[in-house]
Design a protein around this motif. Structure first.
Motif, short mmCIF file in Angstrom:
data_model
loop_
_atom_site.label_atom_id
_atom_site.label_comp_id
_atom_site.label_asym_id
_atom_site.label_seq_id
_atom_site.Cartn_x
_atom_site.Cartn_y
_atom_site.Cartn_z
N GLY A 1 -10.24 73.34 93.97
CA GLY A 1 -10.40 74.21 94.41
C GLY A 1 -9.06 75.31 94.19
N THR A 2 -8.05 75.57 93.21
CA THR A 2 -7.01 76.28 93.36
C THR A 2 -7.17 77.06 92.09
OG1 THR A 2 -5.86 74.18 92.06
CG2 THR A 2 -5.56 74.39 94.15
N ASN B 1 -7.79 65.83 93.42
CA ASN B 1 -7.79 66.74 91.96
C ASN B 1 -9.16 66.80 91.57
OD1 ASN B 1 -4.67 66.86 92.51
ND2 ASN B 1 -4.54 64.36 92.58
N ALA B 2 -8.91 68.46 90.92
CA ALA B 2 -10.66 68.90 90.01
C ALA B 2 -10.03 68.09 88.52
CB ALA B 2 -10.74 70.12 89.55
N LEU C 1 -15.51 73.60 88.37
CA LEU C 1 -14.76 73.96 87.48
C LEU C 1 -15.05 74.31 86.01
CD1 LEU C 1 -11.97 72.66 86.76
CD2 LEU C 1 -12.88 71.13 85.40
N ILE C 2 -13.86 75.59 85.97
CA ILE C 2 -13.92 76.43 84.78
C ILE C 2 -12.89 76.59 83.97
CG2 ILE C 2 -15.20 79.05 84.28
CD1 ILE C 2 -15.43 79.14 87.93
N PHE C 3 -13.49 76.77 82.69
CA PHE C 3 -12.15 76.63 81.98
C PHE C 3 -12.16 78.08 81.15
CE2 PHE C 3 -13.03 72.28 82.02
CZ PHE C 3 -10.94 71.12 81.84
N LEU D 1 -14.37 83.16 93.14
CA LEU D 1 -14.89 82.20 92.57
C LEU D 1 -13.79 80.71 93.24
CD1 LEU D 1 -15.29 82.17 88.84
CD2 LEU D 1 -16.90 82.07 91.35
N LYS D 2 -12.48 80.94 93.66
CA LYS D 2 -11.65 80.47 94.47
C LYS D 2 -12.04 80.18 95.75
CE LYS D 2 -6.89 79.50 95.94
NZ LYS D 2 -5.52 80.33 96.27
N LYS D 3 -11.98 80.97 96.59
CA LYS D 3 -13.61 81.11 97.96
C LYS D 3 -14.14 80.70 97.72
CE LYS D 3 -10.81 85.79 98.87
NZ LYS D 3 -11.10 86.68 99.65
#
Length: 311
Positions: free
Chosen positions: A35-36, A2-3, A159-161, A184-186
């Motif tokens: 990755g989600t 989990n991120a 990880l991007i907020f 980005l997810k890919k």
């Protein structure tokens, strides 16, 4: 892995001398797989921005704890692996778009040769390359949003907020930003997205959380949150055919010519009714499980929550 993981995360703001307290976040339990794309939804004042600020250690929890990328949120080292686009971000108006990215790149520890290539690549991706030397005071709202997204990506974060990343962007621009987020997810990056544009969230997120008054009301995939459990649309070939109505547990309502709504207690009852239709030589063209839109589900859930708070 989990991120993001939170455990009983609570934030209470107190007024002067502690006479009045506001619970901005209440016992939050949340896991976001790496990755989600995760979408956090909620009305103004729900606690969305407070949660992001807690995860980024901009402010600190009253109770509970959390981790990002396997590290406690108090760890300053983890910030190098994180990107952040705040809502209503502003940059010095005398800087150009390229200079803004150069500033943030150097804050992230990027060296001179690499940073110039990175800036050009990001501006090109955001369709801002020809405005690289234009001062940001001349940028439109949509251009500022795209520049902000480039700034959040300058350090190649894991990880991007993103807080309202498509706010003020036209439909074509929103589509381009959605495509960037999917790409980005890919690349196995995790995206935590705050947005009030539910239709945007519905298109790209893997999971969604609904927050109101600091409490997580629901969390799951868009499909899980929008499906009406046992309601179906039935379309038949013969528009004038009379369907069997006296069937235990099945409620049949005619919508229009050849289309019916079926409410059934369970999947077994639905299959028995289908068998009955076939015995009566009814040709079935289509059976579709009813779904709410994410917006309909969101409004319904928030309204229910508000009624409970009144009680």
């Amino acid at each position: 892995m989990n991120a993001i993981e939170t455990n009983g995360l609570t934030k209470i703001y107190s007024s002067a001398f502690g006479k009045k307290q506001v619970q901005a976040l209440v016992d939050l339990q949340l896991s976001v797989p790496a990755g989600t794309i995760f979408g956090l939804l909620g009305p103004n004042g729900a606690g969305k921005t407070t949660l992001v600020k807690l995860l980024l250690a901009i402010t600190y929890p009253t109770f509970g704890n959390a981790t990002i990328l396997g590290e406690d949120i108090s760890s300053y080292k983890i910030k190098k692996r994180v990107g952040y686009l705040p809502e209503n971000h502003k940059y010095p108006p005398y800087l150009s778009g390229g200079e803004v990215l150069n500033f943030f790149g150097r804050l992230s520890g990027l060296d001179g040769k690499y940073i110039n290539k990175k800036i050009d690549a990001l501006l090109d991706t955001m369709k801002l390359l020809k405005w690289k030397k234009t001062k940001v005071k001349n940028y439109s709202k949509g251009m500022m949003q795209r520049l902000g997204l480039a700034q959040a990506l300058i350090n190649d974060p894991e990880l991007i907020f993103l807080d309202e990343p498509t706010d003020g962007v036209d439909p074509i621009g929103r589509k381009e930003i959605r495509d960037i987020l999917v790409e980005l997810k890919k690349q196995s990056k995790t995206i935590f997205l705050n947005s009030h544009l539910l239709s945007e969230v519905e298109l790209i997120t893997d999971r969604v959380g609904i927050l109101n008054k600091g409490k997580l009301l629901r969390e799951g995939t868009v499909q899980e949150l929008t499906e009406k459990k046992e309601e179906y649309l039935l379309r038949v070939e013969d528009e004038n055919k009379t369907l069997p109505e006296n069937f235990d547990g099945v409620l049949i309502t005619k919508i229009d010519s050849g289309r019916y709504s079926l409410k059934v207690p369970n999947a077994a009852a639905l299959n028995k009714y289908i068998d009955l239709l076939r015995e009566n030589q009814v040709i079935i063209n289509e059976i579709i499980k009813h779904k709410n839109s994410l917006e309909e589900m969101f409004i319904s859930l928030i309204n229910e929550s508000e009624k409970e708070n009144v009680k």
